[in-house]
Design a protein around this motif. Sequence first.
Motif, PDB file in Angstrom:
ATOM      1  N   ALA A  91      35.878   5.922  89.368  1.00  0.00           N
ATOM      2  CA  ALA A  91      36.619   4.679  89.279  1.00  0.00           C
ATOM      3  C   ALA A  91      35.892   3.910  88.136  1.00  0.00           C
ATOM      4  O   ALA A  91      34.670   3.940  88.072  1.00  0.00           O
ATOM      5  N   HIS A  92      36.723   3.377  87.290  1.00  0.00           N
ATOM      6  CA  HIS A  92      36.256   2.334  86.508  1.00  0.00           C
ATOM      7  C   HIS A  92      36.004   0.846  87.173  1.00  0.00           C
ATOM      8  O   HIS A  92      36.968   0.526  87.852  1.00  0.00           O
ATOM      9  N   ILE A  93      34.976   0.300  86.987  1.00  0.00           N
ATOM     10  CA  ILE A  93      34.670  -1.055  87.787  1.00  0.00           C
ATOM     11  C   ILE A  93      34.656  -2.192  86.825  1.00  0.00           C
ATOM     12  O   ILE A  93      34.008  -2.159  85.758  1.00  0.00           O
ATOM     13  N   TYR A  94      35.272  -3.310  87.093  1.00  0.00           N
ATOM     14  CA  TYR A  94      35.450  -4.500  86.427  1.00  0.00           C
ATOM     15  C   TYR A  94      35.002  -5.692  87.050  1.00  0.00           C
ATOM     16  O   TYR A  94      35.438  -5.887  88.109  1.00  0.00           O
ATOM     17  N   HIS A  95      34.148  -6.386  86.367  1.00  0.00           N
ATOM     18  CA  HIS A  95      33.673  -7.762  86.982  1.00  0.00           C
ATOM     19  C   HIS A  95      34.220  -9.048  86.180  1.00  0.00           C
ATOM     20  O   HIS A  95      34.130  -9.989  86.411  1.00  0.00           O
ATOM     21  N   GLN A  96      35.027  -8.578  85.059  1.00  0.00           N
ATOM     22  CA  GLN A  96      35.495  -9.665  84.229  1.00  0.00           C
ATOM     23  C   GLN A  96      37.153  -9.250  84.083  1.00  0.00           C
ATOM     24  O   GLN A  96      37.437  -8.248  83.921  1.00  0.00           O
TER      25      GLN A  96
END
Length: 241
Positions: A91-96
């Motif tokens: 999975a690609h993880i994003y915090h923004q």
Amino acid sequence: MHFGAPNPERSRVREKHFIKWLRSIQDDAAELYLLGDIFDFWFEYKKAVPKGFVRLLGTLADLSDSGVKLHIFAGNHDLWYHDYLKEEIEAHIYHQPQQRNFFGREYYLAHGDGLGPGDYGYKIMKKVITAPISKWLFHRLHPNAGIGLALWVSTKGGDHNYESEGQEAFYYGQDDYLYIHSLETLKKKKEIDCFIYGHRHVCIQDHMPEGQEMIILGDWIQYFSYLEVSPEGNKLSVFPL
């Protein structure tokens, strides 16, 4: 989704229903975007992650193995993602917030917490708890203590009743902070055609002054809602119990 809350038994009913939906889209979906608060709490120790969710993670792994690209946004309940889901289910993880082009249209995607005006107390708290020193200190707690404490705080501090109906949530139209954030973003990124948010637990598909759309995805506590993006446009639907 807030899986894990208010207790494993009641959460598992919603989790199994969500898995039915995942399996229903497996043959048609190219990409899957989960915009935060999948779990009511998530933290990755070096050698441990929160107990449970094996059905969900296994199904997401199946989707990934079948070629569906997975994209997971950190929410305000599961903001401490690191590399576990990247390594285990690709999975690609994003915090923004992220910007994507689908079928010739520009999309802005975000969980939604801490955006727009107001809520300064939460914005300060988020900076504190996501600071490297805060994560380092939490790592020092034994998982039984750390995860147990976090789940207790989440449950006691939440305002969701985790029933399939009767939850009150409000959308304030042009005065809503996500609407205001979208307008402010358009001043810098005029190319955006659609804003998509989670977080709010309301199911909204609104139109903006110059033809853009703003969509709030609802939840899998009351609405069981999802958005399908295709060449034909945006379709906000439900997968009822």
